[in-house]
Scaffold this motif. Structure first.
Motif, short mmCIF file in Angstrom:
data_model
loop_
_atom_site.label_atom_id
_atom_site.label_comp_id
_atom_site.label_asym_id
_atom_site.label_seq_id
_atom_site.Cartn_x
_atom_site.Cartn_y
_atom_site.Cartn_z
N ARG A 48 0.40 11.16 -2.78
CA ARG A 48 1.21 11.40 -1.62
C ARG A 48 2.23 12.25 -1.80
O ARG A 48 2.84 12.61 -0.73
N GLN A 49 2.60 12.82 -2.81
CA GLN A 49 3.34 13.76 -2.95
C GLN A 49 3.15 15.18 -2.54
O GLN A 49 3.99 15.93 -1.93
N THR A 50 1.89 15.42 -2.19
CA THR A 50 1.24 16.67 -1.43
C THR A 50 0.24 16.35 -0.39
O THR A 50 0.05 17.27 0.59
N LEU A 51 -0.47 15.24 -0.18
CA LEU A 51 -1.29 14.78 0.73
C LEU A 51 -0.85 14.12 1.76
O LEU A 51 -0.39 13.05 1.50
N ASP A 52 -1.31 14.03 2.94
CA ASP A 52 -1.04 13.25 4.09
C ASP A 52 -2.33 12.89 4.75
O ASP A 52 -2.16 11.95 5.78
N ILE A 53 -3.75 12.98 4.39
CA ILE A 53 -4.61 12.36 4.63
C ILE A 53 -4.79 10.82 4.27
O ILE A 53 -4.09 10.31 3.79
N PRO A 54 -5.55 10.07 5.08
CA PRO A 54 -5.51 8.62 4.88
C PRO A 54 -6.17 8.58 3.42
O PRO A 54 -7.13 8.91 2.95
N ILE A 55 -5.45 7.26 2.96
CA ILE A 55 -6.01 6.57 1.64
C ILE A 55 -6.29 5.41 1.80
O ILE A 55 -5.45 4.46 2.22
N LEU A 56 -7.28 4.86 1.37
CA LEU A 56 -7.85 3.50 1.59
C LEU A 56 -8.08 2.85 0.19
O LEU A 56 -8.79 3.42 -0.55
N MET A 57 -7.30 1.98 -0.31
CA MET A 57 -7.45 1.33 -1.51
C MET A 57 -8.44 0.14 -1.47
O MET A 57 -8.54 -0.68 -0.55
N VAL A 58 -9.22 0.28 -2.62
CA VAL A 58 -10.49 -0.54 -2.59
C VAL A 58 -10.31 -1.40 -3.85
O VAL A 58 -10.32 -0.85 -4.86
N THR A 59 -10.16 -2.69 -3.95
CA THR A 59 -9.86 -3.32 -5.15
C THR A 59 -10.44 -4.93 -4.91
O THR A 59 -10.38 -5.33 -4.00
N ALA A 60 -10.49 -5.62 -6.25
CA ALA A 60 -10.86 -6.78 -6.13
C ALA A 60 -9.45 -7.63 -5.95
O ALA A 60 -9.38 -8.92 -6.15
N ARG A 61 -8.36 -6.99 -6.11
CA ARG A 61 -6.99 -7.68 -6.37
C ARG A 61 -6.55 -7.97 -4.88
O ARG A 61 -6.36 -7.04 -3.83
N LYS A 62 -6.44 -9.33 -4.39
CA LYS A 62 -6.00 -9.61 -3.18
C LYS A 62 -4.77 -10.02 -2.72
O LYS A 62 -4.50 -10.81 -1.82
N GLU A 63 -3.72 -10.26 -3.86
CA GLU A 63 -2.51 -11.02 -4.01
C GLU A 63 -1.74 -10.05 -2.84
O GLU A 63 -1.79 -8.96 -2.75
N ASP A 64 -0.92 -10.80 -2.35
CA ASP A 64 -0.05 -10.17 -1.09
C ASP A 64 0.98 -9.00 -1.94
O ASP A 64 1.10 -7.79 -1.31
N ASP A 90 0.27 -7.26 -4.48
CA ASP A 90 -0.60 -5.83 -4.49
C ASP A 90 -0.89 -5.15 -3.33
O ASP A 90 -0.68 -3.73 -3.27
N LYS A 91 -0.94 -5.84 -2.09
CA LYS A 91 -0.93 -5.29 -1.02
C LYS A 91 0.29 -4.54 -0.60
O LYS A 91 0.37 -3.28 -0.26
N ILE A 92 1.44 -5.03 -0.85
CA ILE A 92 2.76 -4.40 -0.65
C ILE A 92 2.79 -3.24 -1.48
O ILE A 92 3.39 -2.29 -0.92
N ARG A 93 2.52 -3.35 -2.69
CA ARG A 93 2.56 -2.15 -3.77
C ARG A 93 1.85 -1.21 -3.24
O ARG A 93 2.38 0.02 -3.12
N GLY A 94 0.66 -1.45 -2.76
CA GLY A 94 -0.40 -0.47 -2.18
C GLY A 94 0.55 0.51 -1.16
O GLY A 94 0.49 1.56 -1.04
N PHE A 95 0.74 -0.31 -0.08
CA PHE A 95 1.49 0.37 1.08
C PHE A 95 2.68 0.81 0.52
O PHE A 95 2.86 2.00 1.15
N ASP A 96 3.41 0.60 -0.13
CA ASP A 96 4.45 1.20 -0.80
C ASP A 96 4.32 2.61 -1.29
O ASP A 96 5.10 3.34 -1.09
N ARG A 97 3.13 2.54 -2.09
CA ARG A 97 2.85 3.76 -2.64
C ARG A 97 2.20 4.69 -1.73
O ARG A 97 2.05 6.00 -2.05
N GLY A 98 2.15 4.42 -0.47
CA GLY A 98 1.47 5.23 0.60
C GLY A 98 0.02 5.17 1.10
O GLY A 98 -0.52 6.02 1.99
N ALA A 99 -0.36 3.83 0.57
CA ALA A 99 -2.00 3.60 1.32
C ALA A 99 -1.81 3.33 2.74
O ALA A 99 -0.90 3.01 3.15
N ASP A 100 -2.99 3.72 3.38
CA ASP A 100 -3.01 3.35 4.75
C ASP A 100 -3.62 2.03 4.95
O ASP A 100 -3.56 1.53 5.95
#
Length: 228
Positions: free
Chosen positions: A68-84, A86-96
């Motif tokens: 996210r420091q250089t790219l603004d294209i969509p980033i989709l996180m794919v993971t077995a971790r489904k706790e809220d 983890d979702k918040i951390r993902g969005f916080d890091r810039g995931a779409d």
């Protein structure tokens, strides 16, 4: 042909994603480590990144932050971790978006198509908009850049779209549901969390005191309003 970068250390999952994407007309590359994924992302032009969280070495959260420091294209996180959290951390890091394993490959492809289509529409729409300047805040629609008192702040695609929409419609209260539908355009896991996290990240970049915002006001129980 649109191109997807798959960063996934489980070869069978990466190949499944690649096969379904290629059947649907996408070109794709696979990286099995964060280091390889970062190198590919910086040296080639991709339309979207599918990013696994549980990578060896640097995990997907930190890699997303680096991307996210250089790219603004969509980033989709794919993971077995489904706790809220983890979702918040993902969005916080810039995931779409956040897709939980095991997933339906057809749903994955549908989300990829939707994110790329919406990103392209917003990019094209942004090029047609004039600049917005309010106090020390300058939003440039053509170049999709944001400045605070002359200092440029780096925004992800969704952060920029959300800020631009609110600033272009000042003094109107928008609910989280309305904002999510306007910016993301379709149902997603943790949608309310997505809006909340993006508002917080925007405030951190444009507000002198994010806890006492000058620009984006919270209307408790209703939503958000851009003050002008």
């Amino acid at each position: 042909m649109q191109k997807i970068l798959i960063i996934e250390d489980e070869q069978n999952i990466a190949e499944l994603e690649r096969d379904y994407l290629e059947v649907n007309g996408f070109e794709s590359d696979i990286a099995t480590t964060a280091e390889e994924g970062l190198k590919l992302a910086m040296t080639d032009n991709y339309d979207l990144i599918l990013l696994d969280l549980m990578l060896p070495g640097i995990d997907g959260f930190e890699l997303c932050k680096k991307l996210r420091q250089t790219l603004d294209i969509p980033i989709l996180m794919v993971t077995a971790r489904k706790e809220d959290i983890d979702k918040i951390r993902g969005f916080d890091r810039g995931a779409d978006d956040y897709i939980v394993k095991p997933f339906n490959p057809n749903e994955l492809v549908a989300r990829v198509k939707a994110h790329i289509s919406r990103y392209n529409r917003l990019i094209n729409r942004g090029h047609q908009r004039s600049d917005i300047q309010i106090g020390g805040l300058l939003i440039q629609g053509d170049s999709r850049r944001v400045y605070i008192k002359g200092e440029e702040k780096i925004f992800t695609a969704k952060e920029f779209d959300l800020l631009q929409f609110l600033a272009a419609n000042p003094n109107i209260v928008f609910s989280k549901v309305h904002l999510f539908e306007r910016i993301w355009g379709f149902d997603s896991i943790g949608d309310m969390t997505t809006v909340t996290v993006h508002i917080r990240k925007i405030r951190e970049k444009i507000e002198i005191d994010p806890s006492n915002p000058q620009f984006i006001e919270t209307i408790w129980g209703v939503g958000y309003r851009f003050k002008n």
